[in-house]
Design a protein around this motif. Sequence first.
Motif, PDB file in Angstrom:
ATOM      1  N   LEU A   1       5.197   4.926  11.590  1.00  0.00           N
ATOM      2  CA  LEU A   1       5.804   6.203  11.673  1.00  0.00           C
ATOM      3  C   LEU A   1       7.542   5.986  11.896  1.00  0.00           C
ATOM      4  O   LEU A   1       8.075   6.671  11.620  1.00  0.00           O
ATOM      5  CB  LEU A   1       5.475   6.674  13.167  1.00  0.00           C
ATOM      6  N   ILE A   2       7.783   5.172  12.379  1.00  0.00           N
ATOM      7  CA  ILE A   2       9.235   4.645  12.469  1.00  0.00           C
ATOM      8  C   ILE A   2       9.818   4.545  11.162  1.00  0.00           C
ATOM      9  O   ILE A   2      11.157   5.245  10.696  1.00  0.00           O
ATOM     10  CB  ILE A   2       9.676   3.414  13.461  1.00  0.00           C
ATOM     11  N   LEU A   3       9.285   3.687  10.324  1.00  0.00           N
ATOM     12  CA  LEU A   3       9.868   3.679   9.074  1.00  0.00           C
ATOM     13  C   LEU A   3       9.722   5.139   8.103  1.00  0.00           C
ATOM     14  O   LEU A   3      10.546   5.357   7.381  1.00  0.00           O
ATOM     15  CB  LEU A   3       8.746   2.621   8.305  1.00  0.00           C
ATOM     16  N   ALA A   4       8.619   5.847   8.224  1.00  0.00           N
ATOM     17  CA  ALA A   4       8.465   7.106   7.498  1.00  0.00           C
ATOM     18  C   ALA A   4       9.697   8.119   7.953  1.00  0.00           C
ATOM     19  O   ALA A   4      10.219   8.872   7.317  1.00  0.00           O
ATOM     20  CB  ALA A   4       7.136   7.579   7.829  1.00  0.00           C
ATOM     21  N   LEU A   5       9.883   8.055   9.432  1.00  0.00           N
ATOM     22  CA  LEU A   5      10.789   8.960  10.031  1.00  0.00           C
ATOM     23  C   LEU A   5      12.301   8.484   9.382  1.00  0.00           C
ATOM     24  O   LEU A   5      12.966   9.398   9.108  1.00  0.00           O
ATOM     25  CB  LEU A   5      11.017   8.830  11.574  1.00  0.00           C
ATOM     26  N   ALA A   6      12.396   7.255   9.144  1.00  0.00           N
ATOM     27  CA  ALA A   6      13.630   6.613   8.727  1.00  0.00           C
ATOM     28  C   ALA A   6      13.995   7.197   7.353  1.00  0.00           C
ATOM     29  O   ALA A   6      14.955   7.813   6.844  1.00  0.00           O
ATOM     30  CB  ALA A   6      13.970   5.105   8.955  1.00  0.00           C
TER      31      ALA A   6
END
Length: 196
Positions: free
Chosen positions: A40-45
């Motif tokens: 999720l953090i990678l996708a948000l970034a």
Amino acid sequence: MVGVSMLIGVPVGLWAGWRDGWASESLMRVTDVFLAVPQLILALALGQLMAPGLFTAMVALSLTYWPFFARTVHAETRRLRTALFVDALAGIGASTPRILLAHVLPNAAPAILVRATIGMGFTILTAALLGFLGVGAAPPSPDWGLAVSEARQHLPEAWWFPTFPGLAILFLVLGFNLLGDGLRDAADPRLRRSRH
């Protein structure tokens, strides 16, 4: 999204699982770095780097889910490359691409299929979360996460506005997880034997 992740992760896992050396180890360390950071953090970034929209969400999810396939296929290839049938194929002069594509990949297919079905549920959940946070699909594109987000302003009077998109997400993710669990049981004879 899962299909694109498979197109990236399966060849990486096959090649790195078959080969030894620094290149294979480097590929798997890059994979481990991707796995160490929550998807999720990678996708948000990635979503913040591009314009919000459905295409952005699909690209972000595809580029963050491939390490799961790479790790699965890598483990299966490592297990299968020491199998007796692989030694026999190498003994009769079969080429490496033929061994990998015609024999190792079909034997790894059940694990890939299980990962894909479980990944579908997780990807749907993450896509809904991206839509809820405003990084995924933008109006007027339909998105359950976006529907839940926009329906919050009508609470508590119109409780059904966010409830039904939320239930749709729940049942679809649960369905894919149950499908993946059933496929895993069907593909692994040891699990079938242990239940009887």
